[in-house]
Design a protein around this motif. Structure first.
Motif, PDB file in Angstrom:
ATOM      1  N   ALA A  52      20.560  99.256  21.178  1.00 17.07           N
ATOM      2  CA  ALA A  52      19.898 100.175  20.247  1.00 17.07           C
ATOM      3  C   ALA A  52      18.677 100.816  20.889  1.00 17.07           C
ATOM      4  CB  ALA A  52      19.500  99.428  18.982  1.00 17.07           C
ATOM      5  N   LEU A  53      17.916 100.033  21.652  1.00 18.09           N
ATOM      6  CA  LEU A  53      16.738 100.585  22.322  1.00 18.09           C
ATOM      7  C   LEU A  53      17.144 101.640  23.336  1.00 18.09           C
ATOM      8  CD1 LEU A  53      13.695 100.579  22.923  1.00 18.09           C
ATOM      9  CD2 LEU A  53      14.112  98.721  24.561  1.00 18.09           C
ATOM     10  N   THR A  54      18.114 101.341  24.175  1.00 17.34           N
ATOM     11  CA  THR A  54      18.512 102.315  25.213  1.00 17.34           C
ATOM     12  C   THR A  54      19.130 103.563  24.589  1.00 17.34           C
ATOM     13  OG1 THR A  54      20.610 101.122  25.520  1.00 17.34           O
ATOM     14  CG2 THR A  54      18.796 100.549  26.994  1.00 17.34           C
ATOM     15  N   ALA A  55      19.932 103.371  23.538  1.00 21.67           N
ATOM     16  CA  ALA A  55      20.517 104.543  22.872  1.00 21.67           C
ATOM     17  C   ALA A  55      19.433 105.370  22.200  1.00 21.67           C
ATOM     18  CB  ALA A  55      21.559 104.085  21.847  1.00 21.67           C
ATOM     19  N   GLY A  56      18.449 104.706  21.615  1.00 24.22           N
ATOM     20  CA  GLY A  56      17.355 105.419  20.975  1.00 24.22           C
ATOM     21  C   GLY A  56      16.517 106.197  21.968  1.00 24.22           C
ATOM     22  N   LEU A  57      16.256 105.594  23.120  1.00 28.17           N
ATOM     23  CA  LEU A  57      15.511 106.309  24.153  1.00 28.17           C
ATOM     24  C   LEU A  57      16.282 107.542  24.619  1.00 28.17           C
ATOM     25  CD1 LEU A  57      14.188 103.286  26.260  1.00 28.17           C
ATOM     26  CD2 LEU A  57      12.817 104.838  24.864  1.00 28.17           C
ATOM     27  N   ALA A  58      17.590 107.383  24.775  1.00 29.68           N
ATOM     28  CA  ALA A  58      18.412 108.538  25.182  1.00 29.68           C
ATOM     29  C   ALA A  58      18.362 109.633  24.130  1.00 29.68           C
ATOM     30  CB  ALA A  58      19.847 108.087  25.432  1.00 29.68           C
ATOM     31  N   ALA A  59      18.452 109.257  22.855  1.00 25.13           N
ATOM     32  CA  ALA A  59      18.390 110.250  21.781  1.00 25.13           C
ATOM     33  C   ALA A  59      17.031 110.920  21.721  1.00 25.13           C
ATOM     34  CB  ALA A  59      18.710 109.579  20.443  1.00 25.13           C
ATOM     35  N   ALA A  60      16.008 110.215  22.193  1.00 24.79           N
ATOM     36  CA  ALA A  60      14.656 110.786  22.226  1.00 24.79           C
ATOM     37  C   ALA A  60      14.407 111.584  23.501  1.00 24.79           C
ATOM     38  CB  ALA A  60      13.628 109.664  22.098  1.00 24.79           C
ATOM     39  N   GLY A  61      15.419 111.700  24.359  1.00 26.09           N
ATOM     40  CA  GLY A  61      15.304 112.523  25.552  1.00 26.09           C
ATOM     41  C   GLY A  61      14.736 111.822  26.756  1.00 26.09           C
ATOM     42  N   THR A  62      14.807 110.481  26.787  1.00 23.50           N
ATOM     43  CA  THR A  62      14.288 109.752  27.930  1.00 23.50           C
ATOM     44  C   THR A  62      15.215 108.571  28.211  1.00 23.50           C
ATOM     45  OG1 THR A  62      12.316 108.707  28.881  1.00 23.50           O
ATOM     46  CG2 THR A  62      12.716 108.312  26.546  1.00 23.50           C
ATOM     47  N   ALA A  63      14.775 107.647  29.059  1.00 24.96           N
ATOM     48  CA  ALA A  63      15.594 106.488  29.421  1.00 24.96           C
ATOM     49  C   ALA A  63      14.680 105.362  29.860  1.00 24.96           C
ATOM     50  CB  ALA A  63      16.559 106.847  30.561  1.00 24.96           C
ATOM     51  N   VAL A  64      15.214 104.158  29.885  1.00 26.81           N
ATOM     52  CA  VAL A  64      14.401 103.007  30.285  1.00 26.81           C
ATOM     53  C   VAL A  64      13.798 103.222  31.666  1.00 26.81           C
ATOM     54  CG1 VAL A  64      14.465 100.541  30.837  1.00 26.81           C
ATOM     55  CG2 VAL A  64      15.689 101.382  28.838  1.00 26.81           C
ATOM     56  N   ARG A  65      14.585 103.747  32.608  1.00 27.42           N
ATOM     57  CA  ARG A  65      14.096 103.901  33.985  1.00 27.42           C
ATOM     58  C   ARG A  65      12.903 104.856  34.083  1.00 27.42           C
ATOM     59  NH1 ARG A  65      18.725 106.856  33.484  1.00 27.42           N
ATOM     60  NH2 ARG A  65      18.558 109.094  33.940  1.00 27.42           N
ATOM     61  N   GLU A  66      12.694 105.685  33.063  1.00 27.70           N
ATOM     62  CA  GLU A  66      11.592 106.649  33.089  1.00 27.70           C
ATOM     63  C   GLU A  66      10.309 106.108  32.471  1.00 27.70           C
ATOM     64  OE1 GLU A  66      13.032 110.169  31.202  1.00 27.70           O
ATOM     65  OE2 GLU A  66      14.651 110.474  32.651  1.00 27.70           O
ATOM     66  N   LEU A  67      10.362 104.903  31.898  1.00 29.69           N
ATOM     67  CA  LEU A  67       9.188 104.360  31.214  1.00 29.69           C
ATOM     68  C   LEU A  67       8.085 104.026  32.211  1.00 29.69           C
ATOM     69  CD1 LEU A  67      10.960 101.996  28.647  1.00 29.69           C
ATOM     70  CD2 LEU A  67       9.957 104.254  28.207  1.00 29.69           C
ATOM     71  N   HIS A  68       6.871 104.338  31.803  1.00 29.78           N
ATOM     72  CA  HIS A  68       5.688 104.107  32.648  1.00 29.78           C
ATOM     73  C   HIS A  68       5.010 102.788  32.310  1.00 29.78           C
ATOM     74  CE1 HIS A  68       2.039 104.765  34.862  1.00 29.78           C
ATOM     75  NE2 HIS A  68       1.305 104.922  33.771  1.00 29.78           N
ATOM     76  N   GLY A  69       5.025 102.401  31.030  1.00 26.28           N
ATOM     77  CA  GLY A  69       4.344 101.180  30.639  1.00 26.28           C
ATOM     78  C   GLY A  69       4.784 100.711  29.269  1.00 26.28           C
ATOM     79  N   VAL A  70       4.373  99.474  28.923  1.00 23.10           N
ATOM     80  CA  VAL A  70       4.640  98.878  27.620  1.00 23.10           C
ATOM     81  C   VAL A  70       3.353  98.231  27.129  1.00 23.10           C
ATOM     82  CG1 VAL A  70       5.929  97.129  26.331  1.00 23.10           C
ATOM     83  CG2 VAL A  70       7.058  98.389  28.187  1.00 23.10           C
ATOM     84  N   VAL A  71       2.933  98.605  25.929  1.00 20.79           N
ATOM     85  CA  VAL A  71       1.770  97.989  25.285  1.00 20.79           C
ATOM     86  C   VAL A  71       2.305  97.095  24.168  1.00 20.79           C
ATOM     87  CG1 VAL A  71      -0.453  98.373  24.176  1.00 20.79           C
ATOM     88  CG2 VAL A  71       0.452 100.083  25.776  1.00 20.79           C
ATOM     89  N   ILE A  72       1.965  95.817  24.216  1.00 19.88           N
ATOM     90  CA  ILE A  72       2.535  94.841  23.289  1.00 19.88           C
ATOM     91  C   ILE A  72       1.490  94.500  22.235  1.00 19.88           C
ATOM     92  CG2 ILE A  72       3.594  92.555  23.100  1.00 19.88           C
ATOM     93  CD1 ILE A  72       3.961  92.989  26.325  1.00 19.88           C
ATOM     94  N   THR A  73       1.828  94.739  20.953  1.00 22.74           N
ATOM     95  CA  THR A  73       0.857  94.456  19.897  1.00 22.74           C
ATOM     96  C   THR A  73       0.608  92.962  19.737  1.00 22.74           C
ATOM     97  OG1 THR A  73       2.551  94.448  18.144  1.00 22.74           O
ATOM     98  CG2 THR A  73       1.434  96.561  18.626  1.00 22.74           C
ATOM     99  N   HIS A  74       1.666  92.143  19.922  1.00 25.67           N
ATOM    100  CA  HIS A  74       1.508  90.689  19.862  1.00 25.67           C
ATOM    101  C   HIS A  74       2.756  90.028  20.422  1.00 25.67           C
ATOM    102  CE1 HIS A  74       3.497  91.712  16.072  1.00 25.67           C
ATOM    103  NE2 HIS A  74       3.783  90.435  15.844  1.00 25.67           N
TER     104      HIS A  74
END
Length: 348
Positions: A52-74
């Motif tokens: 679901a995450l990878t499909a959602g990123l694709a639908a949003a016009g990006t992909a996991v390999r293009e991610l720069h960072g992750v901010v974790i709330t908890h």
């Protein structure tokens, strides 16, 4: 079909399912930056969630390999579970508040059986009956200690510093420390004009701290390395209410939580949650006209269903929440801990 919402101004969200959980999904937010997209949380570590995450990123016009960072709330697994895989696939950095990083490190460094021993000891001190303890003891004796989520969660490689802007090129995202749900929970304030011109101060990624229709679980902070005292002298509910007031003073134009849906009126929602917990404290104090263990208090408190209908794992969570409220009453001078075991509380 991936569920993607465009919130405007280079912010979107993807619904990432949580297996067998009434919450349904985690809203993973995508924030565009000049160096590539950054995620706020990642979702549960499960094949369907990853898809679901990878499909959602694709639908949003990006992909996991293009991610720069992750901010974790908890550190909870429905927020941090996929972070390690995201980093492996993309090389993105992971950032978390040091108090929650300490929880992740402690969990990774502890044998799973330690958590079962800790939980059983905690429940004994809370006055749980043997009928509730028996399944835990059986799982421990049979070596079924590997099923707890989050035991192998990824260690972050960056520290979130409260009050400081995160290093996101072209964006102004400030970390707001909001302990209570976890000791290192953070909200993230996007200090930019709202794209639709809503009144208020920017937008807030609120994680689990501020949700539109439910109150997050406020239990004891866990420390299996200190089984005799569990989490020391902490006051999670006091932390939570102080954190709520901090967010009310911030007055964001819109809140983008990790569950349910985006909403406005943060100040009004804060007031509702403060009133909710004060009502629970008043009701609990009335119950303490006779001494009660945390288990007995939880049995008598009002939940979203009768105590007899609450399943085993949820009863454990309810007892932790009851004890957080009991501890708050002690901090306020309205109740006291009586000597002896199991732990008993009484009104002052």
């Amino acid at each position: 079909m991936p569920q993607v919402i465009d919130h405007g101004g280079g912010v979107r969200s993807v619904q990432v399912p949580i297996p067998d959980n009434p919450l349904g999904h985690t809203l993973v937010h995508i924030v565009d930056t000049d160096r590539g997209p950054v995620l706020v949380d990642t979702g549960w570590d499960d094949p369907a969630s990853w898809d679901a995450l990878t499909a959602g990123l694709a639908a949003a016009g990006t992909a996991v390999r293009e991610l720069h960072g992750v901010v974790i709330t908890h550190h909870h697994p429905d927020h941090h579970g996929l972070s390690g895989r995201v980093r492996e696939e993309s090389g993105a950095w992971l950032a978390m508040h040091p108090a929650d990083t300490a929880v992740v490190r402690r969990t990774r460094d502890s044998h799973p059986s330690l958590w079962f021993d800790y939980l059983a000891d905690k429940l004994v001190r809370a006055g749980a009956p043997e009928s509730h303890l028996a399944p835990l003891r059986a799982a421990r004796a049979a070596g079924r200690t590997g099923g707890l989520p989050g035991l192998g969660a990824a260690l972050p490689d960056r520290e979130i510093v409260p009050g400081e802007l995160l290093p996101l090129a072209g964006r102004k995202l400030r970390a707001i420390w909001t302990p209570g749900h976890t000791p290192g929970h953070v909200c993230l304030h996007l200090e930019e004009a709202h794209p639709a011109g809503l009144p208020g101060r920017g937008r807030l990624f609120s994680g689990d701290h501020l949700l539109p229709g439910i109150s997050p679980h406020i239990g004891l902070y866990e420390d299996p390395g200190n089984p005799g005292g569990a989490d020391g002298d902490t006051d999670p509910l006091g932390d939570y209410t102080a954190s709520l007031e901090r967010i009310a003073r911030l007055a964001p134009a819109e809140v983008l939580p990790a569950h349910q849906h985006a909403f406005t009126g943060a100040g009004a929602r804060v007031r509702e949650l403060l009133a909710h917990h004060e009502d629970r404290l008043r009701g609990l104090l009335a119950l303490l006209s006779v001494p009660l263990t945390p288990w007995q208090a939880a049995e008598r408190m009002v939940w979203n269903r009768p105590w007899a209908a609450i399943p085993h794992a949820s009863r454990t969570i309810a007892v932790s929440e009851a004890e957080a409220h009991l501890r708050r009453l002690v901090k306020l001078g309205r109740a006291e801990v009586l000597p002896g075991a199991p732990t008993r509380y009484a009104a002052v």
